[in-house]
Design a protein around this motif. Structure first.
Motif, PDB file in Angstrom:
ATOM      1  N   VAL A 137       0.528 -23.644  15.146  1.00 26.55           N
ATOM      2  CA  VAL A 137      -0.806 -24.056  14.734  1.00 26.55           C
ATOM      3  C   VAL A 137      -1.511 -24.676  15.939  1.00 26.55           C
ATOM      4  O   VAL A 137      -0.867 -25.215  16.836  1.00 26.55           O
ATOM      5  CB  VAL A 137      -0.732 -25.058  13.549  1.00 26.55           C
ATOM      6  CG1 VAL A 137      -0.100 -26.367  13.979  1.00 26.55           C
ATOM      7  CG2 VAL A 137      -2.094 -25.302  12.947  1.00 26.55           C
ATOM      8  N   SER A 138      -2.827 -24.585  15.916  1.00 23.06           N
ATOM      9  CA  SER A 138      -3.595 -25.287  16.946  1.00 23.06           C
ATOM     10  C   SER A 138      -4.572 -26.213  16.244  1.00 23.06           C
ATOM     11  O   SER A 138      -4.973 -25.982  15.100  1.00 23.06           O
ATOM     12  CB  SER A 138      -4.336 -24.298  17.853  1.00 23.06           C
ATOM     13  OG  SER A 138      -5.318 -23.602  17.131  1.00 23.06           O
ATOM     14  N   LEU A 139      -4.943 -27.260  16.941  1.00 26.90           N
ATOM     15  CA  LEU A 139      -5.884 -28.246  16.423  1.00 26.90           C
ATOM     16  C   LEU A 139      -6.796 -28.638  17.562  1.00 26.90           C
ATOM     17  O   LEU A 139      -6.320 -29.017  18.640  1.00 26.90           O
ATOM     18  CB  LEU A 139      -5.125 -29.464  15.885  1.00 26.90           C
ATOM     19  CG  LEU A 139      -5.964 -30.574  15.260  1.00 26.90           C
ATOM     20  CD1 LEU A 139      -6.664 -30.072  13.988  1.00 26.90           C
ATOM     21  CD2 LEU A 139      -5.105 -31.779  14.933  1.00 26.90           C
ATOM     22  N   ASP A 140      -8.087 -28.521  17.340  1.00 20.15           N
ATOM     23  CA  ASP A 140      -9.079 -28.843  18.368  1.00 20.15           C
ATOM     24  C   ASP A 140      -8.820 -28.065  19.660  1.00 20.15           C
ATOM     25  O   ASP A 140      -8.963 -28.581  20.765  1.00 20.15           O
ATOM     26  CB  ASP A 140      -9.102 -30.347  18.656  1.00 20.15           C
ATOM     27  CG  ASP A 140      -9.437 -31.175  17.425  1.00 20.15           C
ATOM     28  OD1 ASP A 140     -10.155 -30.655  16.536  1.00 20.15           O
ATOM     29  OD2 ASP A 140      -8.977 -32.323  17.334  1.00 20.15           O
ATOM     30  N   GLY A 141      -8.379 -26.806  19.501  1.00 15.90           N
ATOM     31  CA  GLY A 141      -8.171 -25.948  20.654  1.00 15.90           C
ATOM     32  C   GLY A 141      -6.877 -26.183  21.417  1.00 15.90           C
ATOM     33  O   GLY A 141      -6.683 -25.631  22.489  1.00 15.90           O
ATOM     34  N   MET A 175      -0.118 -29.173  10.601  1.00 18.38           N
ATOM     35  CA  MET A 175       1.200 -28.546  10.597  1.00 18.38           C
ATOM     36  C   MET A 175       1.666 -28.262   9.172  1.00 18.38           C
ATOM     37  O   MET A 175       2.247 -27.215   8.901  1.00 18.38           O
ATOM     38  CB  MET A 175       2.199 -29.437  11.340  1.00 18.38           C
ATOM     39  CG  MET A 175       3.449 -28.735  11.731  1.00 18.38           C
ATOM     40  SD  MET A 175       3.091 -27.336  12.817  1.00 18.38           S
ATOM     41  CE  MET A 175       4.445 -26.274  12.419  1.00 18.38           C
ATOM     42  N   GLU A 176       1.376 -29.175   8.266  1.00 13.42           N
ATOM     43  CA  GLU A 176       1.763 -28.967   6.864  1.00 13.42           C
ATOM     44  C   GLU A 176       1.031 -27.757   6.275  1.00 13.42           C
ATOM     45  O   GLU A 176       1.631 -26.933   5.587  1.00 13.42           O
ATOM     46  CB  GLU A 176       1.465 -30.232   6.048  1.00 13.42           C
ATOM     47  CG  GLU A 176       2.004 -30.178   4.643  1.00 13.42           C
ATOM     48  CD  GLU A 176       1.787 -31.485   3.890  1.00 13.42           C
ATOM     49  OE1 GLU A 176       1.409 -31.419   2.711  1.00 13.42           O
ATOM     50  OE2 GLU A 176       1.991 -32.552   4.494  1.00 13.42           O
ATOM     51  N   ARG A 177      -0.258 -27.657   6.575  1.00 12.45           N
ATOM     52  CA  ARG A 177      -1.030 -26.489   6.106  1.00 12.45           C
ATOM     53  C   ARG A 177      -0.462 -25.198   6.690  1.00 12.45           C
ATOM     54  O   ARG A 177      -0.331 -24.195   5.983  1.00 12.45           O
ATOM     55  CB  ARG A 177      -2.509 -26.626   6.504  1.00 12.45           C
ATOM     56  CG  ARG A 177      -3.336 -27.474   5.575  1.00 12.45           C
ATOM     57  CD  ARG A 177      -4.836 -27.315   5.815  1.00 12.45           C
ATOM     58  NE  ARG A 177      -5.229 -27.446   7.215  1.00 12.45           N
ATOM     59  CZ  ARG A 177      -5.480 -28.604   7.835  1.00 12.45           C
ATOM     60  NH1 ARG A 177      -5.375 -29.739   7.173  1.00 12.45           N
ATOM     61  NH2 ARG A 177      -5.841 -28.623   9.098  1.00 12.45           N
ATOM     62  N   ALA A 178      -0.129 -25.226   7.975  1.00 11.20           N
ATOM     63  CA  ALA A 178       0.417 -24.032   8.627  1.00 11.20           C
ATOM     64  C   ALA A 178       1.733 -23.621   7.991  1.00 11.20           C
ATOM     65  O   ALA A 178       1.981 -22.426   7.776  1.00 11.20           O
ATOM     66  CB  ALA A 178       0.608 -24.288  10.119  1.00 11.20           C
ATOM     67  N   GLN A 179       2.568 -24.587   7.651  1.00 10.47           N
ATOM     68  CA  GLN A 179       3.842 -24.271   7.002  1.00 10.47           C
ATOM     69  C   GLN A 179       3.611 -23.658   5.633  1.00 10.47           C
ATOM     70  O   GLN A 179       4.296 -22.712   5.253  1.00 10.47           O
ATOM     71  CB  GLN A 179       4.711 -25.527   6.905  1.00 10.47           C
ATOM     72  CG  GLN A 179       5.304 -25.949   8.223  1.00 10.47           C
ATOM     73  CD  GLN A 179       6.078 -27.255   8.121  1.00 10.47           C
ATOM     74  OE1 GLN A 179       5.826 -28.081   7.246  1.00 10.47           O
ATOM     75  NE2 GLN A 179       7.024 -27.446   9.034  1.00 10.47           N
ATOM     76  N   CYS A 180       2.654 -24.205   4.889  1.00 15.00           N
ATOM     77  CA  CYS A 180       2.346 -23.664   3.564  1.00 15.00           C
ATOM     78  C   CYS A 180       1.826 -22.233   3.658  1.00 15.00           C
ATOM     79  O   CYS A 180       2.044 -21.425   2.747  1.00 15.00           O
ATOM     80  CB  CYS A 180       1.312 -24.536   2.858  1.00 15.00           C
ATOM     81  SG  CYS A 180       1.956 -26.134   2.326  1.00 15.00           S
ATOM     82  N   GLU A 181       1.140 -21.918   4.746  1.00 13.63           N
ATOM     83  CA  GLU A 181       0.590 -20.576   4.956  1.00 13.63           C
ATOM     84  C   GLU A 181       1.589 -19.652   5.646  1.00 13.63           C
ATOM     85  O   GLU A 181       1.268 -18.500   5.938  1.00 13.63           O
ATOM     86  CB  GLU A 181      -0.697 -20.674   5.774  1.00 13.63           C
ATOM     87  CG  GLU A 181      -1.809 -21.417   5.059  1.00 13.63           C
ATOM     88  CD  GLU A 181      -3.002 -21.702   5.960  1.00 13.63           C
ATOM     89  OE1 GLU A 181      -3.050 -21.180   7.095  1.00 13.63           O
ATOM     90  OE2 GLU A 181      -3.891 -22.462   5.531  1.00 13.63           O
TER      91      GLU A 181
END
Length: 146
Positions: free
Chosen positions: A117-121, A106-112
């Motif tokens: 965001v999805s994680l492991d599908g 989620m932090e990466r998605a916010q930075c981008e």
């Protein structure tokens, strides 16, 4: 979804007879209501006592039942129950790693600049984030007190 394999109660000890595991019990509704009311007021739901201090399997089953319903702990009325309660109500290493991954994603998605965001599908939603934050926070508190 569906029933959890850890939710249930054991029948009382009756000599050498095998004990049955039932996933429904008379306290389900009351305990579920307590958890909902506690959450609504920002309180931590703690499951009540288990009187048979000579029955660790029954205590563990009761701990699991409460944990599945959302209790964050269970009364321990005897020293023999403390380790069991801590074991059941502490997040596992796998749960903490998964929660940390959710927060990192989620932090990466916010930075981008991504809104989702999805994680492991699987979609990571606000409920997933709140659960992950709670698990990591709980693990940090436990680690600080060891």
């Amino acid at each position: 979804g569906g029933a959890s394999h850890t939710y249930g109660v054991l029948t009382d000890v009756d000599g050498e007879k095998p004990r049955d595991f039932h996933w429904g019990d008379v306290w389900h509704y009351a305990l579920a209501r307590i958890v909902v009311a506690a959450r609504a007021y920002g309180l931590r739901a703690i499951d009540g006592p288990f009187a048979d201090i000579a029955d660790p399997d029954g205590y563990r089953a009761q701990c699991n039942r409460g944990a599945v319903l959302g209790c964050e702990g269970k009364w321990a009325i005897h020293p023999s129950q403390v380790a069991l309660a801590n074991e059941v109500h502490s997040p596992s290493e796998l749960e903490v790693k998964k929660a940390s991954r959710i927060l990192e994603a989620m932090e990466r998605a916010q930075c981008e600049g991504l809104g989702a965001v999805s994680l492991d599908g699987r979609l990571v939603d606000i409920a997933s984030i709140k659960q992950a934050e709670h698990i990591v926070e709980k693990a940090n508190v436990i680690a600080a007190n060891i």
